[in-house]
Design an enzyme around this catalytic site. Structure first.
Site, mmCIF file in Angstrom:
data_model
loop_
_atom_site.group_PDB
_atom_site.id
_atom_site.type_symbol
_atom_site.label_atom_id
_atom_site.label_comp_id
_atom_site.label_asym_id
_atom_site.label_seq_id
_atom_site.Cartn_x
_atom_site.Cartn_y
_atom_site.Cartn_z
ATOM 1 N N LYS A 124 -36.201 -1.954 -2.887
ATOM 2 C CA LYS A 124 -37.185 -0.885 -2.666
ATOM 3 C C LYS A 124 -36.824 -0.050 -1.457
ATOM 4 O O LYS A 124 -36.859 1.183 -1.497
ATOM 5 C CB LYS A 124 -38.573 -1.517 -2.511
ATOM 6 C CG LYS A 124 -39.715 -0.536 -2.256
ATOM 7 C CD LYS A 124 -40.076 -0.441 -0.772
ATOM 8 C CE LYS A 124 -40.663 -1.730 -0.231
ATOM 9 N NZ LYS A 124 -41.084 -1.585 1.198
ATOM 10 N N LYS A 161 -37.479 3.185 10.163
ATOM 11 C CA LYS A 161 -37.529 1.846 9.566
ATOM 12 C C LYS A 161 -36.615 1.763 8.352
ATOM 13 O O LYS A 161 -35.893 0.767 8.159
ATOM 14 C CB LYS A 161 -38.969 1.492 9.177
ATOM 15 C CG LYS A 161 -39.110 0.160 8.435
ATOM 16 C CD LYS A 161 -38.650 -1.028 9.275
ATOM 17 C CE LYS A 161 -38.573 -2.320 8.479
ATOM 18 N NZ LYS A 161 -39.855 -2.821 8.023
#
Length: 292
Positions: free
Chosen positions: A239, A170
């Protein structure tokens, strides 16, 4: 089957709603009360705490914002301690590889199954139940929850028996998305320097060489300066770029481009743009070119 769903934000709410529509018993929890109330209107049980939602749950699905939210909810909020032995936790959020490894160990110690199953797709894809699901962990556990994942997504990709494999995948995908946005942003600034309409340019590239969902979706937002409401906040993009760098360092993989992307994201946050859609990264390239 009793399902606990933790994290009813932009993505979590439509995912939990789809499980309700499919006839599953869902008990939901969210840090803020509004989304939980919306889910309750659709037939879910509204839990006062995350641990309450997890009580007697057969399957726990979490869709929390980041490592801090995941850690504080699951560990400090006593969710893991509340889950009954034999329950399965499916973590569908993007978290660090390090936390994925830690959670797998903590779950195993309590005889609770753990699967990492982060998703690809924006809110409209979640609403349609057409997410792409990246799963890793014990294949037998995955088989048990696959009917739930089939409600949420169009396809589940099994990536290996270690949960961190899904987390790393991911992060790799989100690194590629950041790269696509960064490249489009600088390319748009380039053509605007020659007074070429950016909307025309985006239409050109997305209808020919770059006719792909990431370029089309984020490209249209860049072309029209449509950055609110955010489908995925720019701050969350930063992030994930940072987490991709951390994951790469663990296996000695240099990500040279990630450093450039990270700097652009930080610059954008310095201009108070972290709450905007990830496509707002294009404003950094435009500012550097003196175009805004």
């Amino acid at each position: 089957m009793k399902i606990a769903f933790l994290g009813l934000g932009t993505m979590g709410l439509p995912m939990a709603a789809n499980l309700l529509k499919a006839g599953y018993n869902v008990q939901g929890w969210n840090r803020s009360a509004g989304p939980a109330a919306k889910l309750a209107e659709r037939g879910a049980v509204n839990a006062a705490t995350a641990a309450e939602a997890a009580t007697d749950a057969d399957v726990l699905i979490s869709m929390l914002a980041d490592d801090n939210a995941t850690r504080s909810t699951l560990l400090e909020g006593n969710v893991l301690a509340t889950l009954k032995p034999g329950a399965i936790h499916v973590n569908m959020a993007s978290i660090s590889v390090a936390l994925a490894v830690e959670l797998a160990q903590l779950h195993q110690a309590r005889n609770v199954g753990y699967l990492a199953a982060p998703v690809l797709g924006r809110v409209n894809v979640a609403e349609a139940g057409q997410l792409t699901i990246l799963a890793a962990g014990d294949s037998a556990l995955l088989a048990n929850v696959q009917p739930l994942l089939d409600v949420l997504g169009q396809k589940t990709w099994y990536l290996g028996d270690r949960p961190e494999q899904a987390s790393a995948t991911k992060l790799a995908v989100n690194f590629m998305i950041a790269s696509a946005i960064g490249a489009m942003s600088e390319a748009v600034a380039l053509v605007q320097g020659y007074e070429v309409d950016k909307g025309e340019f985006i239409d050109l590239i997305t209808s020919s060489l770059f006719a792909a969902p990431v370029y089309k979706g984020y490209g249209q937002a860049i072309a029209t300066d449509t950055f609110e409401p955010a489908g995925f906040k720019l701050a969350l993009g930063l992030k994930d770029v940072r987490l991709a760098q951390d994951a790469a360092e663990r296996v000695n993989v240099p990500l040279a481009l990630a450093g450039t992307l990270r700097a652009a994201h930080v610059e954008s946050l310095a201009h108070d743009e972290g709450h905007l859609d990830w496509a707002a990264l294009s404003r950094t390239a435009a500012r550097r070119a003196g175009q805004i």
